[in-house]
Design an enzyme around this catalytic site. Structure first.
Site, PDB file in Angstrom:
ATOM      1  N   GLN A   1      13.746  22.348 -23.310  1.00  0.00           N
ATOM      2  CA  GLN A   1      14.911  21.728 -22.664  1.00  0.00           C
ATOM      3  C   GLN A   1      15.906  21.183 -23.682  1.00  0.00           C
ATOM      4  OE1 GLN A   1      12.388  19.220 -19.835  1.00  0.00           O
ATOM      5  NE2 GLN A   1      14.198  19.673 -18.605  1.00  0.00           N
TER       6      GLN A   1
ATOM      7  N   HIS B   1       4.635  20.007 -14.418  1.00  0.00           N
ATOM      8  CA  HIS B   1       6.037  20.427 -14.527  1.00  0.00           C
ATOM      9  C   HIS B   1       6.416  20.652 -16.000  1.00  0.00           C
ATOM     10  CE1 HIS B   1      10.430  19.867 -13.184  1.00  0.00           C
ATOM     11  NE2 HIS B   1      10.500  19.878 -14.493  1.00  0.00           N
ATOM     12  N   GLU B   2       6.032  19.702 -16.854  1.00  0.00           N
ATOM     13  CA  GLU B   2       6.425  19.804 -18.269  1.00  0.00           C
ATOM     14  C   GLU B   2       5.661  20.928 -18.975  1.00  0.00           C
ATOM     15  OE1 GLU B   2       9.051  18.353 -19.022  1.00  0.00           O
ATOM     16  OE2 GLU B   2       9.048  17.057 -17.254  1.00  0.00           O
TER      17      GLU B   2
ATOM     18  N   CYS C   1      14.774  18.099 -12.092  1.00  0.00           N
ATOM     19  CA  CYS C   1      14.640  18.548 -13.482  1.00  0.00           C
ATOM     20  C   CYS C   1      15.956  18.285 -14.193  1.00  0.00           C
ATOM     21  CB  CYS C   1      14.311  20.042 -13.493  1.00  0.00           C
ATOM     22  SG  CYS C   1      14.085  20.728 -15.144  1.00  0.00           S
ATOM     23  N   LEU C   2      15.887  17.747 -15.394  1.00  0.00           N
ATOM     24  CA  LEU C   2      17.116  17.477 -16.142  1.00  0.00           C
ATOM     25  C   LEU C   2      17.862  18.777 -16.467  1.00  0.00           C
ATOM     26  CD1 LEU C   2      15.967  14.667 -18.622  1.00  0.00           C
ATOM     27  CD2 LEU C   2      17.274  14.412 -16.502  1.00  0.00           C
TER      28      LEU C   2
ATOM     29  N   HIS D   1       7.341  24.126 -18.396  1.00  0.00           N
ATOM     30  CA  HIS D   1       8.512  24.363 -19.260  1.00  0.00           C
ATOM     31  C   HIS D   1       8.114  25.070 -20.552  1.00  0.00           C
ATOM     32  CE1 HIS D   1      12.031  22.661 -17.386  1.00  0.00           C
ATOM     33  NE2 HIS D   1      11.464  21.496 -17.160  1.00  0.00           N
TER      34      HIS D   1
ATOM     35  N   GLY E   1      10.178  13.070 -17.670  1.00  0.00           N
ATOM     36  CA  GLY E   1       9.544  14.038 -18.555  1.00  0.00           C
ATOM     37  C   GLY E   1      10.608  14.900 -19.210  1.00  0.00           C
TER      38      GLY E   1
HETATM   39 ZN    ZN Z   1      12.082  20.050 -15.856  1.00  0.00          ZN
END
Ligand code: ZN
Length: 174
Positions: A54, A139-140, A97-98, A143, A49
């Site tokens: 991000q 999660h997304e 998480c990236l 963000h 995701g």
């Molecule tokens: Zn993330």
């Protein structure tokens, strides 16, 4: 297409609330390219995701896809998501998480969500998701509201670096 620069934790862009995308804006070549680039960036970094903030874009857009496991989800492009949390109790499972590279932690999430949003062409979409797919969607969406998975952890006892995750916690191998 191009690979985008992923903001890491500490960058204030990850803590701001992203703004909705109007349909006319969504259909512009600029936003369509952004979506293609987000997909390519997620694939490049082996994420499941990736959300607008991000990649330094304060827009309510995320891409997600889960290839393997019990709850596979085809690649979806989600614009202006509205989530209804379903099911209880919450289930704790691992997240990464990236934007928080090299860390994993156990995060409580509801096991099922109903997602209503626009697709990349501005058409309404609706789907329910379970398990990992529901987790990724939560999660997304977080963000887009400036929330990171660390904020959702009930305890940091499980917080682990990736190397130690592989050594001590990854039960999916073998
Ligand atoms: Zn993330």
């Amino acid at each position: 297409m191009s690979i985008l620069n992923v903001a890491r934790m500490g960058n204030p862009v990850l803590r701001e609330k992203a703004r909705p995308v109007e349909r006319a804006e969504l259909l512009t070549p600029v936003i369509q390219k952004l979506i293609d680039d987000m997909i390519q960036t997620m694939v490049e970094y082996q994420g499941i995701g990736l959300a607008g903030p991000q990649v330094h874009e304060q827009r309510r857009i995320f891409v997600a896809g889960v290839e393997d496991g019990e709850d596979p989800m085809p690649l979806i492009v989600v614009v202006n998501p509205v989530l209804t949390l379903l099911g209880s109790p919450t289930v704790e499972d691992w997240e990464g998480c990236l934007s928080i590279p090299d860390l994993r932690g156990r995060v409580p999430r509801v096991p099922e969500v109903e997602l209503r949003a626009l697709d990349r062409y501005g058409e309404p979409m609706q789907r329910t998701a379970h398990g990992l797919a529901a987790r990724v969607i939560q999660h997304e969406t977080d963000h887009l509201n400036g929330v990171l998975f660390l904020d959702r952890m009930q305890s940091f006892d499980s917080l682990t670096h990736l190397n130690e995750f592989s050594r001590f916690w990854n039960t999916e191998k073998d």
